[in-house]
Design a protein around this motif. Structure first.
Motif, PDB file in Angstrom:
ATOM      1  N   ASN A 130       0.837  -1.201   0.000  1.00 22.55           N
ATOM      2  CA  ASN A 130       0.000   0.000   0.000  1.00 22.55           C
ATOM      3  C   ASN A 130       0.872   1.250   0.000  1.00 22.55           C
ATOM      4  O   ASN A 130       0.618   2.188  -0.773  1.00 22.55           O
ATOM      5  CB  ASN A 130      -0.918   0.022   1.226  1.00 22.55           C
ATOM      6  CG  ASN A 130      -2.034  -0.992   1.146  1.00 22.55           C
ATOM      7  OD1 ASN A 130      -2.349  -1.523   0.087  1.00 22.55           O
ATOM      8  ND2 ASN A 130      -2.625  -1.289   2.280  1.00 22.55           N
ATOM      9  N   LYS A 149      -6.080   1.014  -4.974  1.00 24.29           N
ATOM     10  CA  LYS A 149      -6.967   0.891  -3.815  1.00 24.29           C
ATOM     11  C   LYS A 149      -6.218   0.185  -2.687  1.00 24.29           C
ATOM     12  O   LYS A 149      -5.706  -0.922  -2.867  1.00 24.29           O
ATOM     13  CB  LYS A 149      -8.231   0.097  -4.162  1.00 24.29           C
ATOM     14  CG  LYS A 149      -8.984   0.599  -5.378  1.00 24.29           C
ATOM     15  CD  LYS A 149      -9.519   1.986  -5.166  1.00 24.29           C
ATOM     16  CE  LYS A 149     -10.303   2.426  -6.386  1.00 24.29           C
ATOM     17  NZ  LYS A 149     -10.382   3.852  -6.509  1.00 24.29           N
ATOM     18  N   TYR A 177     -10.284  -4.607   0.402  1.00 22.83           N
ATOM     19  CA  TYR A 177     -10.046  -3.185   0.216  1.00 22.83           C
ATOM     20  C   TYR A 177     -10.408  -2.431   1.481  1.00 22.83           C
ATOM     21  O   TYR A 177     -11.405  -2.733   2.135  1.00 22.83           O
ATOM     22  CB  TYR A 177     -10.862  -2.656  -0.970  1.00 22.83           C
ATOM     23  CG  TYR A 177     -10.370  -3.196  -2.291  1.00 22.83           C
ATOM     24  CD1 TYR A 177      -9.177  -2.754  -2.836  1.00 22.83           C
ATOM     25  CD2 TYR A 177     -11.092  -4.168  -2.979  1.00 22.83           C
ATOM     26  CE1 TYR A 177      -8.704  -3.255  -4.034  1.00 22.83           C
ATOM     27  CE2 TYR A 177     -10.633  -4.671  -4.173  1.00 22.83           C
ATOM     28  CZ  TYR A 177      -9.437  -4.212  -4.697  1.00 22.83           C
ATOM     29  OH  TYR A 177      -8.968  -4.712  -5.877  1.00 22.83           O
ATOM     30  N   ARG A 178      -9.575  -1.455   1.837  1.00 21.56           N
ATOM     31  CA  ARG A 178      -9.849  -0.611   3.001  1.00 21.56           C
ATOM     32  C   ARG A 178     -10.910   0.419   2.652  1.00 21.56           C
ATOM     33  O   ARG A 178     -10.974   0.907   1.523  1.00 21.56           O
ATOM     34  CB  ARG A 178      -8.602   0.153   3.423  1.00 21.56           C
ATOM     35  CG  ARG A 178      -7.527  -0.667   4.017  1.00 21.56           C
ATOM     36  CD  ARG A 178      -6.550   0.262   4.745  1.00 21.56           C
ATOM     37  NE  ARG A 178      -5.269  -0.358   4.942  1.00 21.56           N
ATOM     38  CZ  ARG A 178      -5.012  -1.245   5.881  1.00 21.56           C
ATOM     39  NH1 ARG A 178      -5.950  -1.633   6.690  1.00 21.56           N
ATOM     40  NH2 ARG A 178      -3.810  -1.773   6.003  1.00 21.56           N
ATOM     41  N   PRO A 227     -11.856   4.023   2.579  1.00 20.96           N
ATOM     42  CA  PRO A 227     -11.031   5.241   2.599  1.00 20.96           C
ATOM     43  C   PRO A 227     -11.330   6.112   3.819  1.00 20.96           C
ATOM     44  O   PRO A 227     -12.480   6.266   4.226  1.00 20.96           O
ATOM     45  CB  PRO A 227     -11.418   5.964   1.311  1.00 20.96           C
ATOM     46  CG  PRO A 227     -12.013   4.915   0.436  1.00 20.96           C
ATOM     47  CD  PRO A 227     -12.644   3.912   1.351  1.00 20.96           C
ATOM     48  N   THR A 228     -10.276   6.688   4.393  1.00 18.85           N
ATOM     49  CA  THR A 228     -10.409   7.564   5.558  1.00 18.85           C
ATOM     50  C   THR A 228     -10.235   9.029   5.182  1.00 18.85           C
ATOM     51  O   THR A 228     -10.294   9.887   6.051  1.00 18.85           O
ATOM     52  CB  THR A 228      -9.357   7.203   6.623  1.00 18.85           C
ATOM     53  OG1 THR A 228      -8.054   7.324   6.035  1.00 18.85           O
ATOM     54  CG2 THR A 228      -9.563   5.793   7.145  1.00 18.85           C
ATOM     55  N   GLN A 229      -9.985   9.282   3.915  1.00 20.28           N
ATOM     56  CA  GLN A 229      -9.790  10.649   3.453  1.00 20.28           C
ATOM     57  C   GLN A 229     -10.565  10.850   2.156  1.00 20.28           C
ATOM     58  O   GLN A 229     -10.857   9.893   1.452  1.00 20.28           O
ATOM     59  CB  GLN A 229      -8.302  10.927   3.238  1.00 20.28           C
ATOM     60  CG  GLN A 229      -7.671  10.012   2.192  1.00 20.28           C
ATOM     61  CD  GLN A 229      -6.163  10.129   2.143  1.00 20.28           C
ATOM     62  OE1 GLN A 229      -5.557  10.709   3.023  1.00 20.28           O
ATOM     63  NE2 GLN A 229      -5.554   9.597   1.105  1.00 20.28           N
ATOM     64  N   ASP A 273     -11.429  11.678  -1.703  1.00 19.33           N
ATOM     65  CA  ASP A 273     -10.740  11.369  -2.954  1.00 19.33           C
ATOM     66  C   ASP A 273     -10.001  12.617  -3.448  1.00 19.33           C
ATOM     67  O   ASP A 273     -10.568  13.708  -3.497  1.00 19.33           O
ATOM     68  CB  ASP A 273     -11.758  10.904  -3.995  1.00 19.33           C
ATOM     69  CG  ASP A 273     -11.105  10.386  -5.261  1.00 19.33           C
ATOM     70  OD1 ASP A 273      -9.863  10.415  -5.363  1.00 19.33           O
ATOM     71  OD2 ASP A 273     -11.850   9.952  -6.161  1.00 19.33           O
ATOM     72  N   ASN A 311      -6.859   7.095  -5.920  1.00 22.15           N
ATOM     73  CA  ASN A 311      -6.003   6.376  -4.981  1.00 22.15           C
ATOM     74  C   ASN A 311      -6.580   6.519  -3.579  1.00 22.15           C
ATOM     75  O   ASN A 311      -6.923   7.612  -3.154  1.00 22.15           O
ATOM     76  CB  ASN A 311      -4.579   6.938  -5.038  1.00 22.15           C
ATOM     77  CG  ASN A 311      -3.605   6.118  -4.234  1.00 22.15           C
ATOM     78  OD1 ASN A 311      -3.799   5.898  -3.053  1.00 22.15           O
ATOM     79  ND2 ASN A 311      -2.547   5.674  -4.879  1.00 22.15           N
ATOM     80  N   THR A 312      -6.695   5.398  -2.846  1.00 21.33           N
ATOM     81  CA  THR A 312      -7.286   5.426  -1.505  1.00 21.33           C
ATOM     82  C   THR A 312      -6.273   5.212  -0.387  1.00 21.33           C
ATOM     83  O   THR A 312      -6.659   5.005   0.759  1.00 21.33           O
ATOM     84  CB  THR A 312      -8.392   4.353  -1.375  1.00 21.33           C
ATOM     85  OG1 THR A 312      -7.810   3.060  -1.532  1.00 21.33           O
ATOM     86  CG2 THR A 312      -9.503   4.558  -2.381  1.00 21.33           C
ATOM     87  N   ASP A 349      -3.928   6.117   2.499  1.00 17.73           N
ATOM     88  CA  ASP A 349      -3.633   7.154   3.489  1.00 17.73           C
ATOM     89  C   ASP A 349      -2.265   6.794   4.066  1.00 17.73           C
ATOM     90  O   ASP A 349      -2.149   5.887   4.885  1.00 17.73           O
ATOM     91  CB  ASP A 349      -4.708   7.171   4.573  1.00 17.73           C
ATOM     92  CG  ASP A 349      -4.472   8.206   5.650  1.00 17.73           C
ATOM     93  OD1 ASP A 349      -3.358   8.775   5.708  1.00 17.73           O
ATOM     94  OD2 ASP A 349      -5.390   8.429   6.463  1.00 17.73           O
TER      95      ASP A 349
END
Length: 133
Positions: free
Chosen positions: A29, A39, A81-82, A84-86, A88, A93-94, A96
């Motif tokens: 990652n 991702k 897949y995680r 996303p914490t932020q 786009d 791209n996800t 962080d």
């Protein structure tokens, strides 16, 4: 009297392998943090540990020459897949990077802790074997 390595090592022998696989996933990652459309993935630790303990079969690579090594690959757990914490950034791209670095450091500490535990267990067995002769 035979010594069972499964009893000596316990669950820690499986934990070490899963932590190693988790480190590879997190490192992948981080390496792809700037790759558009990448991702971020994570590993379900509990599921991977259960699979490792049960010794689930992976797959066997065919040997095309008699001097080749026989290789069995046993994937542990499922990469997912995680979430996303932020928001786009526009490239899809996800990853962080700060989160991944924190997860990598936590995993590295847990890996070292597992190694220390195994080292203690092996040391205790060596001591017991040495004092018995």
């Amino acid at each position: 009297m035979a010594i069972s390595m499964d009893k000596v090592m316990g669950i820690q022998q499986y934990t070490l392998g899963v932590r190693s696989q988790r480190a590879e996933t997190i490192a992948n990652n981080i390496a792809n943090a700037d790759t558009p459309g990448f991702k971020a993935k994570g590993l379900n630790f509990q599921q991977a540990l259960q699979q490792a303990q049960r010794g689930m079969d992976g797959f066997h690579l065919a040997r095309t020459h008699e001097r080749h090594f026989a290789v069995d690959i046993k994937p542990q757990g499922e990469e997912m897949y995680r979430i996303p914490t932020q928001p786009d950034t526009g490239d899809g791209n996800t990853v962080d990077v700060q989160l991944e670095q924190n997860l990598y450091m936590q995993n590295a500490l847990e890996y070292q802790m597992t190694m220390g535990f195994l080292d203690g267990r092996i040391g205790a067995v060596k001591k017991a074997l040495g004092s018995g002769s």
